[in-house]
Scaffold this motif. Structure first.
Motif, PDB file in Angstrom:
ATOM      1  N   VAL A  89      32.089  45.818  39.067  1.00 27.70           N
ATOM      2  CA  VAL A  89      32.195  46.555  40.321  1.00 27.70           C
ATOM      3  C   VAL A  89      32.640  48.004  40.101  1.00 27.70           C
ATOM      4  O   VAL A  89      33.099  48.671  41.028  1.00 27.70           O
ATOM      5  N   THR A  90      32.497  48.483  38.877  1.00 25.30           N
ATOM      6  CA  THR A  90      32.927  49.838  38.523  1.00 25.30           C
ATOM      7  C   THR A  90      31.719  50.690  38.165  1.00 25.30           C
ATOM      8  O   THR A  90      30.819  50.235  37.465  1.00 25.30           O
ATOM      9  N   THR A  91      31.733  51.923  38.637  1.00 22.52           N
ATOM     10  CA  THR A  91      30.679  52.872  38.299  1.00 22.52           C
ATOM     11  C   THR A  91      31.324  54.170  37.853  1.00 22.52           C
ATOM     12  O   THR A  91      32.268  54.637  38.475  1.00 22.52           O
ATOM     13  N   VAL A 123      38.045  55.680  44.648  1.00 21.37           N
ATOM     14  CA  VAL A 123      37.401  56.753  43.898  1.00 21.37           C
ATOM     15  C   VAL A 123      38.497  57.443  43.101  1.00 21.37           C
ATOM     16  O   VAL A 123      39.484  57.898  43.680  1.00 21.37           O
ATOM     17  N   LEU A 124      38.333  57.499  41.786  1.00 16.78           N
ATOM     18  CA  LEU A 124      39.309  58.159  40.927  1.00 16.78           C
ATOM     19  C   LEU A 124      38.629  59.296  40.187  1.00 16.78           C
ATOM     20  O   LEU A 124      37.705  59.068  39.403  1.00 16.78           O
ATOM     21  N   LYS A 159      43.342  61.309  41.778  1.00 17.10           N
ATOM     22  CA  LYS A 159      42.999  62.248  40.706  1.00 17.10           C
ATOM     23  C   LYS A 159      43.957  61.951  39.573  1.00 17.10           C
ATOM     24  O   LYS A 159      45.172  61.982  39.742  1.00 17.10           O
ATOM     25  N   ALA A 160      43.408  61.590  38.422  1.00  9.89           N
ATOM     26  CA  ALA A 160      44.237  61.237  37.273  1.00  9.89           C
ATOM     27  C   ALA A 160      44.973  62.467  36.747  1.00  9.89           C
ATOM     28  O   ALA A 160      44.429  63.570  36.779  1.00  9.89           O
ATOM     29  N   PRO A 161      46.199  62.273  36.275  1.00 15.28           N
ATOM     30  CA  PRO A 161      46.892  63.385  35.623  1.00 15.28           C
ATOM     31  C   PRO A 161      46.070  63.826  34.424  1.00 15.28           C
ATOM     32  O   PRO A 161      45.517  62.990  33.711  1.00 15.28           O
ATOM     33  N   GLN A 162      45.972  65.113  34.221  1.00 16.32           N
ATOM     34  CA  GLN A 162      45.115  65.624  33.155  1.00 16.32           C
ATOM     35  C   GLN A 162      45.934  66.331  32.097  1.00 16.32           C
ATOM     36  O   GLN A 162      46.513  67.375  32.339  1.00 16.32           O
ATOM     37  N   HIS A 163      45.984  65.748  30.928  1.00 20.36           N
ATOM     38  CA  HIS A 163      46.673  66.350  29.786  1.00 20.36           C
ATOM     39  C   HIS A 163      45.786  67.462  29.239  1.00 20.36           C
ATOM     40  O   HIS A 163      44.581  67.284  29.114  1.00 20.36           O
ATOM     41  N   PRO A 164      46.352  68.616  28.910  1.00 22.93           N
ATOM     42  CA  PRO A 164      45.529  69.740  28.457  1.00 22.93           C
ATOM     43  C   PRO A 164      44.938  69.581  27.058  1.00 22.93           C
ATOM     44  O   PRO A 164      44.019  70.300  26.695  1.00 22.93           O
TER      45      PRO A 164
END
Length: 125
Positions: free
Chosen positions: A24-26, A49-50, A96-101
């Protein structure tokens, strides 16, 4: 993505394993074509939605009341990265996932799991 999908789907379906979650994931790559997101939302009618990074979130043009969640940088004390969860008026959970640089310095799994489990998904008993 397999682990993340499994964690999120288990918030609703506690007995589901990875194959169930993946069924069930796209993963939808929007890139520069923001029309793809609208198409995907209409076609798939997702419950969650992520967005995986800032550019994807910004390109979506969605407006939601964000509940921030912070993931610490395991390599630099006092440094955190912000993600969020929200629910749209239509009831879709958006995050929105945390985004590591740095792509080579990842988060600790338990910290990211805590973020994923904070998704405001209705639990099923």
């Amino acid at each position: 993505m397999r682990r993340w999908s499994t964690i999120i789907t288990r918030l609703r379906e506690r007995d589901w394993g990875t194959p169930d979650a993946l069924s069930v994931t796209t993963l939808l790559h929007v890139g520069e074509n923001t029309d793809r997101l609208a198409w995907g939302l209409r076609l798939m009618v997702p419950r969650v939605v992520l967005f995986l990074d800032e550019p994807a979130w910004e390109g979506a043009g969605m407006s939601v009341r964000q509940e921030p969640h912070y993931v610490p940088d395991p390599h630099r004390a006092q440094q955190v990265y912000e993600g969020f969860w929200a629910v749209t008026d239509a009831g879709t959970v958006v995050g929105k996932a945390p985004q590591h640089p740095a792509t080579h310095r990842l988060y600790r799994a338990e910290d990211m799991d805590r973020f994923l489990r904070a998704a405001p998904v209705s639990r099923r008993s």
